[in-house]
Design an enzyme around this catalytic site. Structure first.
Site, PDB file in Angstrom:
ATOM      1  N   LYS A  38       0.698  -1.328  -0.104  1.00 30.58           N
ATOM      2  CA  LYS A  38      -0.048   0.013  -0.118  1.00 30.58           C
ATOM      3  C   LYS A  38       0.732   1.232  -0.015  1.00 30.58           C
ATOM      4  CE  LYS A  38      -1.828  -0.867   3.930  1.00 30.58           C
ATOM      5  NZ  LYS A  38      -1.320  -2.364   4.167  1.00 30.58           N
ATOM      6  N   ARG A  80      -9.655   1.383   8.221  1.00 28.15           N
ATOM      7  CA  ARG A  80      -9.208  -0.208   8.328  1.00 28.15           C
ATOM      8  C   ARG A  80     -10.290  -0.951   9.240  1.00 28.15           C
ATOM      9  NH1 ARG A  80      -3.263   0.463   8.593  1.00 28.15           N
ATOM     10  NH2 ARG A  80      -2.539  -1.311   9.160  1.00 28.15           N
ATOM     11  N   ARG A 104      11.980  -5.994   4.602  1.00 27.71           N
ATOM     12  CA  ARG A 104      11.549  -4.613   4.675  1.00 27.71           C
ATOM     13  C   ARG A 104      12.611  -3.817   5.675  1.00 27.71           C
ATOM     14  NH1 ARG A 104       5.884  -1.985   5.387  1.00 27.71           N
ATOM     15  NH2 ARG A 104       5.668  -3.076   7.345  1.00 27.71           N
ATOM     16  N   ARG A 131      11.523  -2.587  11.197  1.00 24.17           N
ATOM     17  CA  ARG A 131      10.243  -1.839  11.996  1.00 24.17           C
ATOM     18  C   ARG A 131       9.866  -2.826  13.110  1.00 24.17           C
ATOM     19  NH1 ARG A 131       5.452   0.080   8.255  1.00 24.17           N
ATOM     20  NH2 ARG A 131       4.054  -1.191   9.697  1.00 24.17           N
ATOM     21  N   ARG A 150      -0.638  -9.409  13.149  1.00 29.68           N
ATOM     22  CA  ARG A 150      -1.360  -8.155  12.133  1.00 29.68           C
ATOM     23  C   ARG A 150      -2.070  -8.759  11.173  1.00 29.68           C
ATOM     24  NH1 ARG A 150       3.984  -5.474  10.600  1.00 29.68           N
ATOM     25  NH2 ARG A 150       2.937  -4.100   9.195  1.00 29.68           N
TER      26      ARG A 150
HETATM   27  P1  AP5 Z   1       4.872  -1.548   1.816  1.00 30.68           P
HETATM   28  O1  AP5 Z   1       4.588  -0.604   0.682  1.00 30.68           O
HETATM   29  O2  AP5 Z   1       5.958  -1.126   2.855  1.00 30.68           O
HETATM   30  O3  AP5 Z   1       3.585  -2.427   2.451  1.00 30.68           O
HETATM   31  P2  AP5 Z   1       2.327  -1.914   3.181  1.00 30.68           P
HETATM   32  O4  AP5 Z   1       1.290  -2.452   2.703  1.00 30.68           O
HETATM   33  O5  AP5 Z   1       2.322  -0.396   3.208  1.00 30.68           O
HETATM   34  O6  AP5 Z   1       2.775  -2.446   4.655  1.00 30.68           O
HETATM   35  P3  AP5 Z   1       2.318  -1.857   6.133  1.00 30.68           P
HETATM   36  O7  AP5 Z   1       3.077  -2.902   6.923  1.00 30.68           O
HETATM   37  O8  AP5 Z   1       3.180  -0.316   6.230  1.00 30.68           O
HETATM   38  O9  AP5 Z   1       0.977  -1.952   6.516  1.00 30.68           O
HETATM   39  P4  AP5 Z   1       0.252  -2.142   7.689  1.00 30.68           P
HETATM   40  O10 AP5 Z   1      -0.951  -1.782   7.146  1.00 30.68           O
HETATM   41  O11 AP5 Z   1       0.473  -3.179   8.681  1.00 30.68           O
HETATM   42  O12 AP5 Z   1       1.054  -0.667   8.500  1.00 30.68           O
HETATM   43  P5  AP5 Z   1       0.988   0.726   8.823  1.00 30.68           P
HETATM   44  O13 AP5 Z   1       1.985   1.382   8.780  1.00 30.68           O
HETATM   45  O14 AP5 Z   1      -0.321   1.084   7.919  1.00 30.68           O
HETATM   46  O15 AP5 Z   1       5.559  -2.893   1.268  1.00 30.68           O
HETATM   47  C1  AP5 Z   1       5.792  -3.939   2.049  1.00 30.68           C
HETATM   48  C2  AP5 Z   1       7.561  -4.459   1.693  1.00 30.68           C
HETATM   49  O16 AP5 Z   1       7.577  -5.154   0.399  1.00 30.68           O
HETATM   50  C3  AP5 Z   1       8.651  -3.330   1.431  1.00 30.68           C
HETATM   51  O17 AP5 Z   1       9.600  -3.785   1.974  1.00 30.68           O
HETATM   52  C4  AP5 Z   1       8.374  -3.095  -0.087  1.00 30.68           C
HETATM   53  O18 AP5 Z   1       9.621  -2.611  -0.542  1.00 30.68           O
HETATM   54  C5  AP5 Z   1       7.978  -4.630  -0.449  1.00 30.68           C
HETATM   55  N1  AP5 Z   1       7.265  -4.483  -1.734  1.00 30.68           N
HETATM   56  C6  AP5 Z   1       6.118  -3.603  -2.108  1.00 30.68           C
HETATM   57  N2  AP5 Z   1       5.658  -3.942  -3.176  1.00 30.68           N
HETATM   58  C7  AP5 Z   1       6.164  -5.135  -3.606  1.00 30.68           C
HETATM   59  C8  AP5 Z   1       6.226  -6.036  -4.914  1.00 30.68           C
HETATM   60  N3  AP5 Z   1       5.070  -5.552  -5.839  1.00 30.68           N
HETATM   61  N4  AP5 Z   1       6.888  -6.844  -4.926  1.00 30.68           N
HETATM   62  C9  AP5 Z   1       7.976  -7.303  -3.868  1.00 30.68           C
HETATM   63  N5  AP5 Z   1       7.989  -6.442  -2.943  1.00 30.68           N
HETATM   64  C10 AP5 Z   1       7.394  -5.537  -2.741  1.00 30.68           C
HETATM   65  O19 AP5 Z   1       0.369   0.439  10.241  1.00 30.68           O
HETATM   66  C11 AP5 Z   1       1.006   0.035  11.223  1.00 30.68           C
HETATM   67  C12 AP5 Z   1       0.217   0.078  12.733  1.00 30.68           C
HETATM   68  O20 AP5 Z   1      -0.408   1.486  13.095  1.00 30.68           O
HETATM   69  C13 AP5 Z   1      -0.974  -0.796  12.530  1.00 30.68           C
HETATM   70  O21 AP5 Z   1      -0.641  -2.136  12.754  1.00 30.68           O
HETATM   71  C14 AP5 Z   1      -1.850  -0.310  13.682  1.00 30.68           C
HETATM   72  O22 AP5 Z   1      -1.419  -0.846  14.863  1.00 30.68           O
HETATM   73  C15 AP5 Z   1      -1.484   1.452  13.469  1.00 30.68           C
HETATM   74  N6  AP5 Z   1      -2.589   1.763  12.728  1.00 30.68           N
HETATM   75  C16 AP5 Z   1      -2.296   2.644  11.329  1.00 30.68           C
HETATM   76  N7  AP5 Z   1      -3.395   2.748  10.824  1.00 30.68           N
HETATM   77  C17 AP5 Z   1      -4.471   2.588  11.684  1.00 30.68           C
HETATM   78  C18 AP5 Z   1      -5.812   2.924  11.534  1.00 30.68           C
HETATM   79  N8  AP5 Z   1      -6.577   3.409  10.459  1.00 30.68           N
HETATM   80  N9  AP5 Z   1      -6.689   2.265  12.519  1.00 30.68           N
HETATM   81  C19 AP5 Z   1      -5.980   1.699  13.518  1.00 30.68           C
HETATM   82  N10 AP5 Z   1      -4.671   1.332  13.706  1.00 30.68           N
HETATM   83  C20 AP5 Z   1      -3.954   2.081  12.825  1.00 30.68           C
HETATM   84 MG    MG Z   2       2.806   0.997   4.920  1.00 31.85          MG
END
Ligand code: AP5
Ligand code: MG
Ligand code: ZN
Length: 214
Positions: free
Chosen positions: A13, A88, A127, A160, A171
């Site tokens: 994402k 979410r 990552r 991370r 997660r």
């Molecule tokens: P990346 O682009 O980093 O993936 P992502 O989908 O952004 O993954 P996140 O871990 O950031 O998602 P998340 O939803 O768990 O975390 P968030 O920060 O939102 O890609 C992942 C890896 O793969 C990278 O190394 C990239 O280079 C690689 N990659 C990407 N595309 C690829 C491809 N096509 N092929 C190969 N490799 C690839 O949230 C973190 C925490 O915050 C949550 O757990 C929660 O506690 C809290 N939080 C955030 N938002 C909310 C909300 N709205 N409500 C409640 N809690 C929330």
């Molecule tokens: Mg992300």
């Protein structure tokens, strides 16, 4: 253009949201990045959020909704934005709909980046995130020019806290229980679009630009 990015943790994402923001000149709003910035700066919000994030749990809806509603009300969002990691939960989606309705706005597309659970664990282990600017890389799929150093700002890269395998599994469970229902929610709203997230980063982006237009 108002876009929501849906998908499991690690689906890509953030990677795709940054590319959308650059191409279509709209702000990239990541609730995860906002929480991480707050944690880094030691704010009250950051302290509260950290206890949930470290366990792989969602931060309570009431801590997230106002934050995003305030953000989309800012000047730079008049032409649109890409929301990454929000909504979410169904209550978050309903709160967003209500807030946008009051502003006379609506979301154009919810793009679901589909990646099976098996691929996720491997991706997360590789990552790396920059301690300075938050840029994300992957040891194999999106390497930096110089090992261990951010291409953009030259600072150090780290794994991370919530990317340890046990937390990733947690997660993923939370995603299936609380976030996946949004796929039906946006299908019913008629704005869901799906892309295959297992192909190369550039190929995923090409599929997205076909949806959003050149
Ligand atoms: P990346 O682009 O980093 O993936 P992502 O989908 O952004 O993954 P996140 O871990 O950031 O998602 P998340 O939803 O768990 O975390 P968030 O920060 O939102 O890609 C992942 C890896 O793969 C990278 O190394 C990239 O280079 C690689 N990659 C990407 N595309 C690829 C491809 N096509 N092929 C190969 N490799 C690839 O949230 C973190 C925490 O915050 C949550 O757990 C929660 O506690 C809290 N939080 C955030 N938002 C909310 C909300 N709205 N409500 C409640 N809690 C929330
Ligand atoms: Mg992300
Ligand atoms: Zn950096």
């Amino acid at each position: 253009m108002k876009v929501i990015m849906l998908g499991a943790p690690g689906a890509g994402k953030g990677t795709q949201a940054k590319k959308i923001a650059a191409k279509y000149q709209v702000p990239h709003i990541s609730t995860g990045d906002i929480f991480r910035a707050n944690i880094k700066n030691g704010t009250e919000l950051g302290k509260k959020a950290k206890t949930y994030m470290d366990q792989g749990l969602l931060v309570p809806d009431d801590l997230v909704v106002d934050l995003v509603v305030d953000r989309v009300n800012q000047e730079d969002c008049t032409k649109g934005y890409v929301l990454d990691g929000f909504p979410r939960t169904i209550p978050q989606a309903e709160a967003l709909d209500k807030a946008l309705n009051d502003l006379g706005q609506k979301v154009d597309y919810a793009i679901n980046v589909e990646v099976p659970d098996e691929n996720i664990i491997e991706r997360m282990g590789g990552r790396r995130a920059c301690v300075g600017c938050g840029a994300t890389y992957h040891l194999v799929y999106a390497p930096t020019k110089k090992e261990g150093v951010c291409d953009t700002c030259g600072r150090e890269l780290i794994l991370r806290d919530d990317d340890k395998p046990e937390t990733v599994t947690k997660r993923l469970n939370v995603y299936h229980e609380q976030t996946q229902p949004l796929i039906d929610y946006y299908t019913q709203a008629g704005i869901l679009r799906e892309v295959d997230g297992t192909v190369d980063i550039e190929d995923v982006f090409r599929a997205i630009t076909l949806i959003l237009g050149e």
